[in-house]
Write a protein that holds these residues in place. Structure first.
Motif, PDB file in Angstrom:
ATOM      1  N   THR A 105       0.660  10.782   5.441  1.00 12.29           N
ATOM      2  CA  THR A 105       1.376   9.399   5.294  1.00 12.29           C
ATOM      3  C   THR A 105       2.412   9.183   4.512  1.00 12.29           C
ATOM      4  N   SER A 106       2.795  10.599   3.682  1.00 11.28           N
ATOM      5  CA  SER A 106       3.715  10.315   2.692  1.00 11.28           C
ATOM      6  C   SER A 106       5.133   9.872   3.246  1.00 11.28           C
ATOM      7  N   GLN A 107       5.505  10.254   4.596  1.00 13.81           N
ATOM      8  CA  GLN A 107       6.685   9.777   4.972  1.00 13.81           C
ATOM      9  C   GLN A 107       6.726   8.242   5.037  1.00 13.81           C
ATOM     10  N   LYS A 108       5.748   7.705   5.463  1.00 11.88           N
ATOM     11  CA  LYS A 108       5.434   6.256   5.620  1.00 11.88           C
ATOM     12  C   LYS A 108       5.668   5.650   4.109  1.00 11.88           C
ATOM     13  N   GLY A 109       5.060   6.327   3.231  1.00 11.76           N
ATOM     14  CA  GLY A 109       5.260   5.754   1.945  1.00 11.76           C
ATOM     15  C   GLY A 109       6.885   5.640   1.643  1.00 11.76           C
ATOM     16  N   VAL A 110       7.414   6.632   1.963  1.00 12.82           N
ATOM     17  CA  VAL A 110       9.003   6.685   1.802  1.00 12.82           C
ATOM     18  C   VAL A 110       9.855   5.650   2.364  1.00 12.82           C
ATOM     19  N   VAL A 111       9.387   5.393   3.686  1.00  8.29           N
ATOM     20  CA  VAL A 111       9.828   3.996   4.326  1.00  8.29           C
ATOM     21  C   VAL A 111       9.589   2.817   3.717  1.00  8.29           C
ATOM     22  N   VAL A 112       8.375   2.603   3.226  1.00  9.42           N
ATOM     23  CA  VAL A 112       7.705   1.396   2.473  1.00  9.42           C
ATOM     24  C   VAL A 112       8.605   1.258   1.144  1.00  9.42           C
ATOM     25  N   GLY A 165       0.730  -1.321  -0.222  1.00  8.71           N
ATOM     26  CA  GLY A 165      -0.020   0.168   0.147  1.00  8.71           C
ATOM     27  C   GLY A 165       0.867   1.390   0.042  1.00  8.71           C
ATOM     28  N   GLY A 166       2.222   1.151  -0.509  1.00  8.52           N
ATOM     29  CA  GLY A 166       3.004   2.365  -0.361  1.00  8.52           C
ATOM     30  C   GLY A 166       2.730   3.491  -1.126  1.00  8.52           C
ATOM     31  N   TRP A 167       2.180   3.187  -2.411  1.00  8.12           N
ATOM     32  CA  TRP A 167       1.637   4.206  -3.492  1.00  8.12           C
ATOM     33  C   TRP A 167       0.624   4.857  -3.059  1.00  8.12           C
ATOM     34  N   ASP A 168      -0.103   4.161  -2.078  1.00  6.57           N
ATOM     35  CA  ASP A 168      -1.530   5.129  -1.895  1.00  6.57           C
ATOM     36  C   ASP A 168      -1.118   6.033  -0.471  1.00  6.57           C
ATOM     37  N   LEU A 169       0.091   5.488   0.228  1.00  3.28           N
ATOM     38  CA  LEU A 169       0.546   6.559   1.411  1.00  3.28           C
ATOM     39  C   LEU A 169       0.853   7.707   0.792  1.00  3.28           C
ATOM     40  N   PHE A 170       1.583   7.765  -0.248  1.00  2.37           N
ATOM     41  CA  PHE A 170       2.206   8.950  -1.063  1.00  2.37           C
ATOM     42  C   PHE A 170       1.022  10.275  -1.506  1.00  2.37           C
ATOM     43  N   LEU A 171      -0.156   9.603  -1.419  1.00  4.51           N
ATOM     44  CA  LEU A 171      -1.078  10.455  -1.782  1.00  4.51           C
ATOM     45  C   LEU A 171      -1.655  11.451  -0.760  1.00  4.51           C
ATOM     46  N   HIS A 172      -1.236  11.453   0.263  1.00  2.36           N
ATOM     47  CA  HIS A 172      -1.440  12.220   1.450  1.00  2.36           C
ATOM     48  C   HIS A 172      -0.420  12.710   2.279  1.00  2.36           C
TER      49      HIS A 172
END
Length: 945
Positions: free
Chosen positions: A603-610, A593-600
């Motif tokens: 939660t974008s920092q969590k997307g970076v970690v994923v 679900g990393g790409w969806d984390l970048f949309l907000h």
């Protein structure tokens, strides 16, 4: 009934402004009034023409009879309804008489008022528009232009009206049938009409109130569109007028250009250095007109080009002489130019080279723009000639580098309308030629032209990226924009919105990667592009709707495109991974679900970690390159880059194959551990903890000992945990650690952490304190005794934690309290409290001060333990200091309303026990001493052998 106005305007001026009258004037007035009654009104003349005929002329007495008759007729014509041809001609002739006669020089502003009040310019325009376009049967057109010429002498009269008047003149004459379709009578009048137009244009230019060049520019701007029409007769007439104006320009090439609008400095400017407006566009249009089949248009265009060449040569010579008065033009070059000035050529290639050599850079740009526009399918110009002209004027491309954005905008506007293959090839070469010279300007211009990278922009990017020599340069320019954070601006203007450049670069890159034209270049720049898109995904997630309004508004028009700027960045990253054959990484991020984390944004920092954890599976050389680039970005200390870069950096730091870079990484991470940003400190300590797992780095971490003790008080929980882990590790490798004075400072810093709100911090601080007690030696051991005694109460109250029990055992062993040590091992809590109190009764007050803050602790078990311990202390002080009992009860009373029932019950019982008087007994412990051995022997008989 209203009073009848005077029949003669001279009387009107006198009544209106009270001009002084002489005797002779008075006699004239009486005679005029006496004769006015008997004078009949002929034809259309009526009383209406006399209304409002009042204006001021300072020397009205000097008006001639002819001027007065002209005034009378103009007023009569304006007020009349039906207007015949003869009356129109007389009206126009009267305007010429009034404005162009000798007496007009004696008129003041009153004539201006008269012309404006009666709207003479508007009436002339109406007369021109009423003339039929299918034939030339009257001299109205000729007389109208003569009237306009005369009115130009009254400067303010035509202000703001010239454009509409000239357009009416051009339309009325240019749209007439061809000459061969005219009758003999019409031909004579036709020639006179054209002469009148030429004379009118020359007068308007030379007698301009502001600047002759500005006036010339306005007229040329109106004439040039007529050269592009499909009707040969219209083109011929327009080119002929341009030729006359070009001859005027050449003949008056020494004309001084004065500062317009009445500036303070009225000295003449250098005519040789000022570019003539429209000259480049004019030259381009005339060159294209030479390709028309009709001989008249071609001949007129060649003559006009000849005149323009004479002008530019003379201008160039003057500019040279002004820059260097001793300049001597080479004789051969001078003779060649003089020969061409005298005898012109019809060879278009030669003509183009001559103008390339003599035009100024901005004028050459105008020619290039005209050539591009002439290549459109809807244009009447010859496409081959336009293509050849573009090629010729780009032979010296360095001269137009300042105008690259303008040329790119022109290409973008017209390329989709060019259908001929040869013309498209020329445009593509032009684009590549400009990109070789100015890749940065071409890149930014394309992005400004189409932030969303529409089909036209995609085709232009494809042309650029299809060239192996150009693709790397264009990708570098896109990268330089992608690495920048979009500016937070909300202007609606593209040029003011610098924020669109990174967003537009992201969109362009996404479209470029989709096109299979430059896979090798994309692969070569994959690490750089990867990091740049990573930053854009984080940055664009923070943008609001208003800040990216341009993008969002355009995206909504095309449902096939991502609906937001952040989705565009995510799509570009996916395309990049696929292009570089890293589909497995894209799929792994999708599953988490990393790409969806970048949309907000939240939660974008969590997307970076994923994404960073997924990149651990990439090739080792790729990880190393990305890691080094991340370190480079962190050294820049750009606050907008720090968080996402550090988050990715820390995740990669755990890769074992990057251990050889630890020594250069340690100072970088150590510096960010002191950042003002709480989140940045948290990430930095995660990096420091990761470095602890490297065996060779453990001894290098000793330099962090002073800072680590300060970090114990940090507000971030992870920072405190990380500092404790660092301290335990550093302590294990510290030289002469037992006698090192830093041990005492550390012990003092650790005691407040026993009550930390985080259980992990409490546990690590107690275990670290236990380690200190076990390793200390020598003088430090004596100095540490006080800290060990102060730790007893907090450790006792935290006995529910296993780490607290271990630390209490070590403290008892350090203090050599064997009984307390055994009780702590067995976790006999009640007896531990009694033992601590009985061991040193003099410290009861100190124990009480340490216990009271625990009554407000949010942990119910700690409040309960504190109440029990305070009760034990109260039993000791009750006998000696009764007033202290009341203080204890007061401190315990707020807990009678505690949320925990057990605490409420315990508090009530403790207060009651403290307030009950203690009974005195004769029995004392010493009386039991003789009986103790007997009791022991009775209950513990010796074992049988």
């Amino acid at each position: 009934m209203a009073e009848r106005p005077p029949s003669r305007p001279r009387v009107a001026w006198e009544q209106e402004y009270g001009c002084p009258r002489r005797a002779s004037q008075e006699q004239d007035r009486v005679a005029e009034e006496s004769s006015s009654a008997s004078r009949p009104l002929e034809g259309f003349e009526s009383q209406a023409w006399r209304r409002g005929a009042r204006f001021s002329i300072s020397s009205w007495s000097e008006l001639s009879r002819e001027d007065e008759e002209a005034l009378d007729f103009i007023q009569a014509f304006v007020g009349g309804r039906e207007q015949q041809e003869a009356q129109k001609l007389k009206f126009l002739a009267s305007i010429g008489t009034l404005c162009g006669g000798s007496s007009a020089k004696t008129l003041s502003w009153g004539l201006e008022v008269f012309c404006c009040r009666h709207e003479l310019a508007e009436h002339i325009e109406v007369l021109l528009e009423e003339e039929p376009l299918e034939r030339l049967g009257t001299a109205v057109r000729q007389q109208a232009m003569l009237a306009i010429t005369a009115m130009s002498a009254v400067e303010p009269v035509l202000e703001g009206k010239k454009s509409s008047l000239l357009h009416a003149c051009f339309k009325s004459v240019f749209l007439l049938p061809p000459r061969e379709d005219m009758e003999t009578v019409d031909m004579s009048l036709y020639s006179k009409t054209l002469d009148a137009m030429d004379n009118m244009l020359e007068v308007l230019v030379l007698k301009s109130a502001t600047s002759s060049l500005l006036e010339l520019q306005k007229i040329l701007q109106m004439l040039l569109p007529f050269t592009k029409t499909e009707r040969a007769a219209v083109r011929e007439r327009a080119v002929g007028r341009i030729g006359r104006l070009s001859k005027l320009l050449a003949n008056y090439s020494s004309l001084e250009v004065w500062h317009p609008f009445g500036g303070v400095d009225e000295s003449p400017a250098c005519y040789g250095k000022i570019p003539v407006p429209m000259l480049g566009q004019l030259v381009g249009c005339l060159i294209l007109c030479c390709a028309y089949e009709d001989a008249e248009t071609k001949g007129g265009a060649l003559d006009a080009l000849h005149c323009l060449f004479r002008f530019v040569v003379q201008r160039k010579r003057r500019a040279m002489l002004q820059d260097d008065p001793e300049y001597v033009e080479p004789q051969k070059e001078r003779e060649a130019d003089n020969e061409l000035c005298l005898s012109w050529t019809s060879n278009m290639s030669v003509i183009m080279r001559l103008f390339v050599k003599n035009l100024q850079p901005s004028e050459r740009t105008d020619v290039i723009v005209t050539a591009i526009e002439g290549m459109r399918n809807c244009s009447t110009y010859n496409t081959e000639v336009a293509s050849h002209m573009l090629t010729m004027f780009l032979l010296d491309a360095f001269s137009v580098l300042e105008d690259v954005p303008r040329i790119i905008r022109c290409l973008y506007r017209n390329v989709k309308y060019v259908r001929e293959l040869s013309a498209r090839v020329t445009l593509n070469k032009t684009l590549c030629q400009l990109a070789c010279l100015e890749p940065s300007e071409v890149t930014m211009s394309l992005l400004y032209c189409s932030p969303l990278c529409n089909s036209t922009a995609v085709s232009m990017w494809k042309v650029l990226m299809d060239k192996p020599m150009l693709a790397p340069d264009m990708l570098r320019e896109l990268l330089s924009l992608l690495e920048e954070r979009p500016l937070r601006k909300q202007s609606s203007s593209d040029r003011d919105n610098n924020c669109i450049l990174p967003l537009a670069a992201t969109r362009a890159l996404c479209e470029i990667i989709r096109e299979p034209v430059c896979p090798e270049a994309v692969k070569a720049f994959f690490p750089q592009l990867f990091l740049a898109l990573l930053l854009q995904m984080v940055f664009t997630a923070e943008f609001s709707h208003q800040e990216a309004n341009i993008f969002l508004r355009e995206c909504q028009r095309d449902e096939s495109r991502p609906t937001s700027h952040v989705r565009c960045a995510v799509q570009a990253m996916k395309s990049l991974l696929r292009c570089a054959h890293y589909e497995t990484i894209a799929v792994a991020v999708e599953r988490k679900g990393g790409w969806d984390l970048f949309l907000h944004a939240d939660t974008s920092q969590k997307g970076v970690v994923v994404l960073a954890r997924a990149m651990r599976g990439a090739a080792s050389h790729l990880r190393r390159w990305i890691f080094r680039q991340l370190a480079r970005l962190l050294r820049r200390e750009d606050q907008f880059h720090q968080l996402p870069v550090m988050a990715f950096f820390v995740e990669l730091l755990e890769c074992p194959d990057l251990a050889d870079m630890d020594e250069e990484v340690l100072p970088l991470v150590q510096g960010y551990a002191q950042s003002e940003s709480l989140e940045m400190r948290r990430l930095a300590f995660r990096g420091l903890v990761a470095l602890l797992n490297r065996p060779k780095m453990k001894r290098r971490m000793q330099s962090l000992l002073p800072d680590s003790m300060e970090w114990l008080q940090d507000a971030c929980r992870e920072v405190r945990v990380g500092s404790l882990m660092l301290l335990r590790n550093i302590l294990s490798y510290l030289e002469q650690k037992g006698s090192n004075p830093i041990v005492l400072q550390l012990a003092e810093k650790l005691l407040p952490r026993f009550d930390d709100e985080d259980s992990r911090v409490r546990e690590l601080s107690m275990l670290l304190f236990k380690d200190l007690l076990e390793i200390v030696v020598g003088k430090n051991k004596r100095n540490l005794k006080q800290h060990a005694q102060r730790s007893l109460v907090p450790l006792f109250l935290h006995m529910s934690d296993k780490a607290s029990q271990e630390a209490l055992v070590s403290a008892a062993q350090f203090l050599k309290w064997e009984e307390l040590k055994q009780l702590a091992r067995r976790a006999e809590t009640w007896k531990i409290g009694e033992c601590v109190l009985l061991r040193d009764r003099s410290r009861a007050e100190q124990h009480l001060r340490q216990s009271l803050p625990y009554l407000e602790n949010p942990d119910a078990s700690l409040r309960e333990a504190a109440v029990r311990f305070i009760g034990l202390i109260g039993q000791q002080v009750k006998k000696r200091r009764k007033e202290k009992v009341q203080e204890l009860c007061t401190a315990l009373q707020p807990l009678e309303n505690d949320a925990e029932p057990l605490v409420r019950c315990l508090v009530s019982q403790t207060i009651m026990n403290l307030r009950v008087p203690r009974r005195t007994s004769r029995f004392h412990l010493g009386a039991l001493c003789p009986w103790l051995p007997r009791a022991w022997a009775r209950w513990h008989p010796p074992a049988r052998t």
